[in-house]
Design a protein around this motif. Structure first.
Motif, PDB file in Angstrom:
ATOM      1  N   SER A   1      30.560  65.929   3.874  1.00  0.00           N
ATOM      2  CA  SER A   1      31.656  66.918   4.299  1.00  0.00           C
ATOM      3  C   SER A   1      31.396  68.054   3.748  1.00  0.00           C
TER       4      SER A   1
ATOM      5  N   SER B   1      34.088  70.578   3.816  1.00  0.00           N
ATOM      6  CA  SER B   1      35.295  71.065   3.409  1.00  0.00           C
ATOM      7  C   SER B   1      35.354  71.110   1.805  1.00  0.00           C
TER       8      SER B   1
ATOM      9  N   SER C   1      38.417  72.818  -0.152  1.00  0.00           N
ATOM     10  CA  SER C   1      39.918  73.345  -0.433  1.00  0.00           C
ATOM     11  C   SER C   1      40.735  72.868  -1.660  1.00  0.00           C
TER      12      SER C   1
ATOM     13  N   LYS D   1      40.658  68.777  -1.235  1.00  0.00           N
ATOM     14  CA  LYS D   1      39.764  68.212  -0.309  1.00  0.00           C
ATOM     15  C   LYS D   1      38.289  68.804  -0.638  1.00  0.00           C
TER      16      LYS D   1
ATOM     17  N   LYS E   1      31.190  76.915   4.125  1.00  0.00           N
ATOM     18  CA  LYS E   1      31.179  76.443   5.235  1.00  0.00           C
ATOM     19  C   LYS E   1      29.522  76.631   5.689  1.00  0.00           C
TER      20      LYS E   1
END
Length: 329
Positions: free
Chosen positions: A73, A75, A77, A82, A268
């Motif tokens: 993943s 992500s 945050s 997350k 990202k």
């Protein structure tokens, strides 16, 4: 007459005792040295095991919460709790790959030049200058990268790559995007400069161990310098060369401050190497001070554990390939 006859007899009687004492001292010192060496080796293993266990225990909450998805993943945050390691893993591997692709051939070329082609009075000054690069702190490389190298990348190198390689049909996506100066490629180039002295210094030292008679015999039958280096010097010193390359790779994988300054610290994954990204060490350095106890801190510790595993696997694979090549030889 009596003194002269008694002295050899006394020396003869005391000689076995002296030898016994000397042998006893040697046995004691040898046993002490063995214990010291064993203790040093065990201490290293205990410290290494302690680091691994502490990292794993700290990372366990994150692994329990996210499972295998933590590795895949992208992500990240903290407000939503997350977290994923994919962006940091990708940035670490790509920046290290770029650095190795540049530093290995250049470093080996410099080492060959110093040992085979360089004018003798210049060998030592050039070698010392290269070794001095290894002593420069990483923060200095980071400051140089952000204030001097990044503007050059933004104004000249990245626009050139976008207008040339960016228009190619297959690899063009690797050079897409605006020229920001920061990015994965910039970090890889700074890393290449940082690890270059390690590869060069180690390779030069092992190249000097090649017996001169081997090279002289090759030159005597008409071999060129390229053939001597490729067929004699490199095969003879491959263990040392691989050791230097692995040392440089370990530095590239774990470098923190210099990469943090120039990589852009984006969370990202982007396909273009001109885009901003991050690495495991850079993400830990940026966010650990602000991390709240709990899942955030555990995720950062998980990143550290993953970096340890990546480094271990890379070095183990290199050692395995080296042992296979030795068996074939």
């Amino acid at each position: 007459m009596t003194a002269t006859t008694l002295q050899p007899a006394s020396a003869a009687r005391s000689s076995p005792m002296d030898r016994a004492r000397a042998l006893a001292r040697l046995r004691v010192s040898d046993a002490g040295f063995r214990l010291f060496a064993l203790g040093a080796a065990v201490l290293v293993l205990v410290l290494l095991l302690g680091v691994v266990i502490s990292l794993f225990i700290g990372a366990l909450p994150a692994f329990r919460e996210f499972g295998v998805d933590f590795l895949f993943s992208d992500s990240w945050s903290p407000p939503k709790e997350k977290f994923g390691a994919a962006t940091a893993i990708y940035g670490t591997l790509v920046t290290s790959l770029i650095a190795m692709l540049i530093a290995v051939p250049v470093g080996l070329g410099i080492a060959v030049f110093l040992t085979e082609l360089c004018w003798l009075p210049l060998r030592r000054p050039i070698g010392v200058a290269i070794e001095l690069l290894a002593g420069i702190p990483s923060i200095i490389y980071g400051i140089w990268g952000v204030y001097y190298f990044r503007p050059v990348m933004q104004a000249y190198i990245q626009p050139f790559l976008i207008n040339t390689l960016g228009n190619l049909p297959i690899i063009g996506y690797l050079f897409a995007g605006p020229p920001l100066g920061y990015g994965v490629l910039t970090a890889g180039l700074v890393l290449a400069l940082m690890i270059l002295p390690f590869i060069t210094a180690v390779s030069r030292d092992v190249f000097d161990t090649v017996p001169p008679v081997l090279k002289e015999a090759a030159y005597g039958v008409g071999a060129t310098t390229f053939e001597v280096v490729g067929n004699i010097v490199i095969p003879y010193t491959r263990v040392g060369v691989i050791g230097g390359v692995m040392l440089a790779l370990g530095r590239a994988l774990g470098e923190t401050m210099a990469v943090t300054f120039v990589v852009g610290n984006a969370t990202k994954i982007q396909a273009s190497i001109l885009a901003q990204g991050t690495t495991i060490s850079a993400m830990i350095a940026n966010q650990f001070a602000d991390a709240d106890p709990g899942l955030f801190t555990s995720s950062l510790l998980a990143l550290g554990f993953i970096l340890f595993v990546i480094t271990f696997l890379v070095l183990a694979a290199a050692r395995f390939m080296l042992s296979r090549s030795e068996l074939k030889a």
